[in-house]
Design an enzyme around this catalytic site. Structure first.
Site, PDB file in Angstrom:
ATOM      1  N   HIS A 199       0.852  -1.204   0.000  1.00  0.00           N
ATOM      2  CA  HIS A 199       0.000   0.000   0.000  1.00  0.00           C
ATOM      3  C   HIS A 199       0.888   1.254   0.000  1.00  0.00           C
ATOM      4  O   HIS A 199       0.665   2.203  -0.749  1.00  0.00           O
ATOM      5  CB  HIS A 199      -0.870   0.057   1.267  1.00  0.00           C
ATOM      6  CG  HIS A 199      -1.908  -1.016   1.384  1.00  0.00           C
ATOM      7  ND1 HIS A 199      -2.113  -1.732   2.531  1.00  0.00           N
ATOM      8  CD2 HIS A 199      -2.826  -1.482   0.486  1.00  0.00           C
ATOM      9  CE1 HIS A 199      -3.117  -2.595   2.350  1.00  0.00           C
ATOM     10  NE2 HIS A 199      -3.556  -2.467   1.119  1.00  0.00           N
TER      11      HIS A 199
ATOM     12  N   ARG B 288      -2.002  -6.403  -8.233  1.00  0.00           N
ATOM     13  CA  ARG B 288      -0.967  -7.362  -7.862  1.00  0.00           C
ATOM     14  C   ARG B 288      -0.904  -8.548  -8.821  1.00  0.00           C
ATOM     15  O   ARG B 288       0.141  -8.890  -9.342  1.00  0.00           O
ATOM     16  CB  ARG B 288      -1.236  -7.911  -6.454  1.00  0.00           C
ATOM     17  CG  ARG B 288      -0.898  -6.946  -5.361  1.00  0.00           C
ATOM     18  CD  ARG B 288      -1.517  -7.370  -4.050  1.00  0.00           C
ATOM     19  NE  ARG B 288      -2.964  -7.215  -4.102  1.00  0.00           N
ATOM     20  CZ  ARG B 288      -3.761  -7.350  -3.053  1.00  0.00           C
ATOM     21  NH1 ARG B 288      -3.253  -7.681  -1.889  1.00  0.00           N
ATOM     22  NH2 ARG B 288      -5.053  -7.161  -3.171  1.00  0.00           N
TER      23      ARG B 288
ATOM     24  N   SER C  22      -3.324  -8.203   3.204  1.00  0.00           N
ATOM     25  CA  SER C  22      -3.626  -8.106   4.629  1.00  0.00           C
ATOM     26  C   SER C  22      -3.772  -9.500   5.240  1.00  0.00           C
ATOM     27  O   SER C  22      -3.338  -9.728   6.377  1.00  0.00           O
ATOM     28  CB  SER C  22      -4.903  -7.303   4.852  1.00  0.00           C
ATOM     29  OG  SER C  22      -4.713  -6.011   4.349  1.00  0.00           O
TER      30      SER C  22
HETATM   31  P1  ADP Z   1      -5.859  -5.867   0.832  1.00  0.00           P
HETATM   32  O1  ADP Z   1      -6.272  -6.575  -0.433  1.00  0.00           O
HETATM   33  O2  ADP Z   1      -4.413  -6.087   1.203  1.00  0.00           O
HETATM   34  O3  ADP Z   1      -6.822  -6.012   1.979  1.00  0.00           O
HETATM   35  P2  ADP Z   1      -7.124  -3.380   0.261  1.00  0.00           P
HETATM   36  O4  ADP Z   1      -8.401  -4.107   0.104  1.00  0.00           O
HETATM   37  O5  ADP Z   1      -7.029  -2.361   1.300  1.00  0.00           O
HETATM   38  O6  ADP Z   1      -5.887  -4.366   0.478  1.00  0.00           O
HETATM   39  O7  ADP Z   1      -6.726  -2.798  -1.161  1.00  0.00           O
HETATM   40  C1  ADP Z   1      -6.702  -1.454  -1.527  1.00  0.00           C
HETATM   41  C2  ADP Z   1      -5.992  -1.318  -2.857  1.00  0.00           C
HETATM   42  O8  ADP Z   1      -4.615  -1.609  -2.657  1.00  0.00           O
HETATM   43  C3  ADP Z   1      -6.453  -2.241  -3.966  1.00  0.00           C
HETATM   44  O9  ADP Z   1      -6.371  -1.551  -5.198  1.00  0.00           O
HETATM   45  C4  ADP Z   1      -5.429  -3.361  -3.931  1.00  0.00           C
HETATM   46  O10 ADP Z   1      -5.287  -4.014  -5.167  1.00  0.00           O
HETATM   47  C5  ADP Z   1      -4.186  -2.572  -3.586  1.00  0.00           C
HETATM   48  N1  ADP Z   1      -3.148  -3.375  -2.954  1.00  0.00           N
HETATM   49  C6  ADP Z   1      -3.284  -4.175  -1.873  1.00  0.00           C
HETATM   50  N2  ADP Z   1      -2.104  -4.767  -1.563  1.00  0.00           N
HETATM   51  C7  ADP Z   1      -1.209  -4.326  -2.487  1.00  0.00           C
HETATM   52  C8  ADP Z   1       0.180  -4.612  -2.729  1.00  0.00           C
HETATM   53  N3  ADP Z   1       0.865  -5.485  -1.990  1.00  0.00           N
HETATM   54  N4  ADP Z   1       0.788  -3.970  -3.759  1.00  0.00           N
HETATM   55  C9  ADP Z   1       0.082  -3.104  -4.536  1.00  0.00           C
HETATM   56  N5  ADP Z   1      -1.225  -2.830  -4.376  1.00  0.00           N
HETATM   57  C10 ADP Z   1      -1.871  -3.419  -3.367  1.00  0.00           C
END
Ligand code: ADP
Length: 179
Positions: A23, A96, A134
């Protein structure tokens, strides 16, 4: 609500439960592309996140201190409505895997139907962070507590400001489970 949305302002919405190195990388790169980035912590009453909304906001604020054009806020309801309220014309997302692409494609089409004036911009995850999610962080935190191991496994997944918060949270979870 502002009349016109700014194409120089992007909103990055997610659950951030907790904020990961992946993130942070997307936010840092977004902050170089846009004049302003607002990170939106989604509050979903139907989900029970590990960290409270306030804890997620506090952790993001600590991690994002070095970026003066980045602000953090929470929102309930549709992300596109939050983007509008912020006065932003761009929604920033990270990609990803192929699975992410499929899910994001559907989500983007839905968002476009709801708010055609908002454009989604995707940044490809850096190769060193593309495996981080996460749920992976939670798994590592739950299992990786070998006191003989001096190396902190969470270092590879979350910003350093987040490590102790994750550790503390899992110690509590384990205590509550009687483990
Ligand atoms: P997670 O999937 O880890 O719970 P979120 O739902 O908060 O994360 O995702 C918010 C945004 O961040 C989405 O666009 C998701 O694809 C992106 N994202 C999550 N993890 C990563 C990562 N490791 N690298 C790049 N983008 C990410």
């Amino acid at each position: 609500m502002p009349n016109s949305l700014s194409p120089r302002h992007a909103v990055y919405a997610g659950s951030f439960d907790p904020v990961s190195l992946g993130h942070k990388d997307i936010i840092e790169r977004g902050a170089r592309m846009f004049e302003r980035v607002t990170v939106g912590v989604g509050v979903n009453p139907e989900k029970s996140p590990l960290f409270t909304t306030q804890e997620r906001l506090d952790l993001l604020q600590q991690v994002l201190k070095p970026f003066p054009n980045v602000t953090v806020a929470c929102f309930e309801g549709l992300a596109v409505n939050f983007v509008r309220r912020c006065g932003a014309a761009v929604m920033l997302r990270g990609l990803r895997t192929l699975t992410d692409i499929e899910a994001e494609f559907t989500l983007t089409l839905a968002n476009r139907a709801l708010a055609a004036e908002i454009e989604t911009v995707f940044l490809m995850a850096s190769e060193k962070y593309s495996h981080i999610s996460s749920s992976l962080i939670k798994q590592v935190a739950m299992l990786g507590t070998d006191s003989l191991n001096e190396h902190e496994p969470l270092e590879a997944f979350v910003p350093r400001e987040v490590i102790s918060a994750v550790r503390a949270k899992f110690q509590r979870v384990k205590r509550e489970k009687g483990g």
